[in-house]
Design a protein around this motif. Structure first.
Motif, PDB file in Angstrom:
ATOM      1  N   ALA A  40     -23.163  -3.189  57.369  1.00  0.00           N
ATOM      2  CA  ALA A  40     -23.345  -2.370  59.145  1.00  0.00           C
ATOM      3  C   ALA A  40     -23.002  -1.219  58.979  1.00  0.00           C
ATOM      4  N   HIS A  41     -23.555  -0.552  57.725  1.00  0.00           N
ATOM      5  CA  HIS A  41     -23.572   0.633  57.763  1.00  0.00           C
ATOM      6  C   HIS A  41     -24.437   1.102  57.236  1.00  0.00           C
ATOM      7  N   GLY A  42     -25.571   1.906  57.959  1.00  0.00           N
ATOM      8  CA  GLY A  42     -26.889   2.248  56.897  1.00  0.00           C
ATOM      9  C   GLY A  42     -26.678   3.506  56.685  1.00  0.00           C
ATOM     10  N   SER A  43     -28.171   3.734  56.252  1.00  0.00           N
ATOM     11  CA  SER A  43     -28.460   4.870  56.198  1.00  0.00           C
ATOM     12  C   SER A  43     -28.200   6.178  56.652  1.00  0.00           C
ATOM     13  N   PHE A  44     -27.836   5.842  58.219  1.00  0.00           N
ATOM     14  CA  PHE A  44     -27.530   7.264  59.022  1.00  0.00           C
ATOM     15  C   PHE A  44     -26.126   6.652  59.184  1.00  0.00           C
ATOM     16  N   SER A  45     -25.180   6.280  59.065  1.00  0.00           N
ATOM     17  CA  SER A  45     -24.184   6.084  59.304  1.00  0.00           C
ATOM     18  C   SER A  45     -24.024   6.942  58.498  1.00  0.00           C
ATOM     19  N   ALA A  46     -22.560   7.477  59.013  1.00  0.00           N
ATOM     20  CA  ALA A  46     -21.485   8.618  58.028  1.00  0.00           C
ATOM     21  C   ALA A  46     -20.607   7.873  56.919  1.00  0.00           C
ATOM     22  N   THR A  47     -20.367   6.622  56.808  1.00  0.00           N
ATOM     23  CA  THR A  47     -20.109   5.711  55.449  1.00  0.00           C
ATOM     24  C   THR A  47     -20.732   5.178  55.295  1.00  0.00           C
TER      25      THR A  47
END
Length: 596
Positions: free
Chosen positions: A458-465
């Protein structure tokens, strides 16, 4: 169970015990006990084994899980293994060596030299204590002792008979096997492919860690939102961005270094570029006010050497909710908003190009890395409606595009290089990860959920986490196990996928129990953070990108709790910095370093 000291780098009580190696027998038919190699007792007993046993920092060899005893509890006599010489055959051994009843060669320790009276009378010089690695290197190694035994077996001062020569040749091969095993063990302890020596890896990964500093949460946060929007690890500072602002803390002591001035009174950060460029320029997105329904539309370029604003630009004049992401290249700052993508010169903010989608009525999202901007485009007047579009960062022109024929409910760009996108459908089993080659082919699809569990994508390279990571043409992440019949899931597994074929390259079930999540790629491995439990300290584990082999790192201090799994983990400069998603619970940031 009695809990041992947490954070002990070589004797963690939470690792399973390994019984003696079953089924191995000596020449006389007796069982040969399986004993671990002790790097602080280089004359230790090494039994004959069919394969060389090479322990890692915690005594694991990948197949035989084994908990090493504490070094001060191992009392091995100075023996090395050579075959028992048959009666009637003469064997020349090093001076002071003799056979024992169990078929080992006993090597007497070298005598201490007589003290020099003149040296004793002279004042003693102050010599700094050597490091553990230097002390180990200075001691005569197991390899040297095994080499002496091998020389003794195959060398003699007279010409042996044919039978004796055959026996000595076989004995020499056996001693040579011991020599090779010893060399592999020394390599595992002092170099080789250990995490300590992996390119770019944390040099103190295997050691227990101590807390270096902790920066408390800021009490003056406007709006009360403590959610992390991004973080950077710079040469001399750690940067955290949330609604309280963008602030840098000294990498060595955690003291405040600088803070970014908002582009307008009351503006709060809502996004941060995943990285800074080689000139040290990063980018921040701001809302004009703390209201989460206000547009995330003000772009500010920041010189991270001192935190000063280089320039600021509006992305849109929208007044309501508006989402955006921002990234930097060596010469540009690029933002992808709900309605369009814009590129500016990094030095002065001059406009370079703009992209508005594949039609006239479009909604966009995406990210930038290297020379590629990957956009998820949904346009009511395009065919198909949903597309993945790759833009060239130099001029904003379309390099290639591919239709998303599964009619997704949502589409999220996970990575721009390699181009990877997550889509969700009406049901969980409809969710897919799509990947393309640099030119748009080949295209592959990877199901997110199956009978074993669900990929944590759900959280890829551009996520804060971020929780899913990419290296060349490999995607690595964890799998949340499916709930069993009693409602409890199994242990977390770590997986690597080939983005060219969509097939799983490897899958490794983690040894740990409790919460675990992927937090970084470092030193050729996926780093997985594990929370603290009654019988398990918080720690990091590495899973090799090319095969998934697990290496367990040193324990973090008691009280670390779930800090490592609560947000972003930055690794570099000999430190591990945890930047939690919510600072109210864990503070702004906490740095750890390996024990000396």
């Amino acid at each position: 169970m009695t809990q041992g000291p947490l954070g002990d780098g070589h004797a963690q009580p939470w690792y399973p015990q390994q019984p003696a190696w079953p089924g191995e027998q000596g020449e006389q038919g007796q069982d040969v006990p399986y004993l671990p190699y002790d790097p602080y007792n280089p004359y230790g007993q090494v039994p004959q084994q069919p394969d060389a046993y090479v322990p890692d920092a915690y005594g694991y060899d990948g197949q035989h899980q084994h908990q090493q005893q504490s070094y001060d509890q191992q009392q091995y006599a100075p023996y090395v293994v050579v075959p028992q010489q048959p009666a009637g055959e003469e064997l020349y051994l090093p001076a002071g060596a003799e056979y024992t009843d169990d078929g080992y060669v006993h090597l007497e320790p070298e005598p201490e030299p007589e003290p020099d009276p003149a040296a004793a009378a002279a004042p003693a010089a102050t010599v700094p204590a050597p490091s553990r690695r230097a002390a180990r290197a200075a001691r005569p190694g197991l390899a040297g002792r095994a080499r002496a035994a091998a020389d003794a077996v195959v060398a003699a001062e007279h010409t042996p008979g044919r039978r004796a020569l055959l026996i000595r040749s076989g004995a020499g091969l056996a001693a040579l096997a011991v020599l090779v095993a010893a060399g592999l063990m020394v390599s595992a302890q002092d170099g080789g492919d250990s995490a300590d020596n992996a390119p770019g890896g944390d040099p103190g990964f295997a050691a227990a860690h101590t807390r270096a500093w902790a920066a408390p949460a800021d009490a003056g946060r406007p709006g009360g939102d403590d959610t992390l929007v991004g973080g950077w690890l710079l040469d001399g500072a750690v940067v955290r961005a949330d609604a309280s602002g963008v602030r840098a803390y000294g990498a060595t002591d955690g003291k405040p270094v600088w803070a970014v001035e908002p582009p307008a009174a009351g503006a709060v950060p809502c996004g941060l570029s995943p990285t800074v460029n080689r000139a040290g320029l990063g980018a921040v997105l701001f809302r004009p006010q703390a209201d989460p329904k206000s547009p995330c539309s003000l772009v500010t370029a920041v010189d991270t050497k001192d935190g000063r604003t280089a320039w600021s630009k509006p992305l849109t004049d929208a007044k309501g909710a508006y989402g955006a992401r921002v990234g930097v290249t060596d010469d540009k700052v690029i933002a992808i908003g709900d309605s369009h993508a814009v590129a500016w010169q990094s030095t002065d903010g001059a406009d370079v190009w703009q992209y508005t989608g594949q039609g006239k009525f479009c909604t966009l999202s995406g990210g930038v890395a290297g020379t590629t901007v990957l956009v998820a485009s949904t346009c009511a007047d395009s065919t198909p409606v949903d597309q993945a579009v790759a833009l060239n960062t130099a001029d904003g022109k379309v390099t290639w595009w591919r239709g998303l024929d599964n009619r997704p409910k949502t589409a999220t760009v996970l990575s721009a290089e390699p181009p990877v996108l997550l889509t969700t459908g009406e049901k969980p089993e409809d969710d897919r990860v799509f990947a393309w080659g640099p030119a748009g082919d080949p295209a592959t699809g990877i199901p997110v959920a199956d009978a074993d569990g669900r990929l944590d994508v759900a959280h890829g390279s551009f996520s804060a986490t971020p929780g899913v990571f990419f290296h060349d043409r490999t995607m690595v992440t964890t799998i949340t196990p499916a709930a069993s019949a009693n409602g409890a899931g199994g242990p977390v597994a770590v997986v690597g996928y080939d983005l060219d074929t969509g097939k799983q390259r490897w899958r490794t079930t983690a040894r740990e129990k409790g919460a675990a999540r992927a937090v970084a790629v470092d030193g050729g491995a996926l780093v997985v953070a594990v929370d603290e439990r009654l019988d398990q300290p918080a720690h990091l584990s590495r899973f090799a990108l090319d095969g998934g082999q697990e290496t367990v790192g040193g324990g973090f201090p008691p009280g670390t709790g779930s800090l490592l799994v609560s947000g972003r983990v930055l690794i570099g400069g000999g430190r591990v910095v945890a930047v939690p998603e919510h600072s109210t619970n864990f503070g702004t940031a906490t740095a750890f370093q390996a024990k000396e």
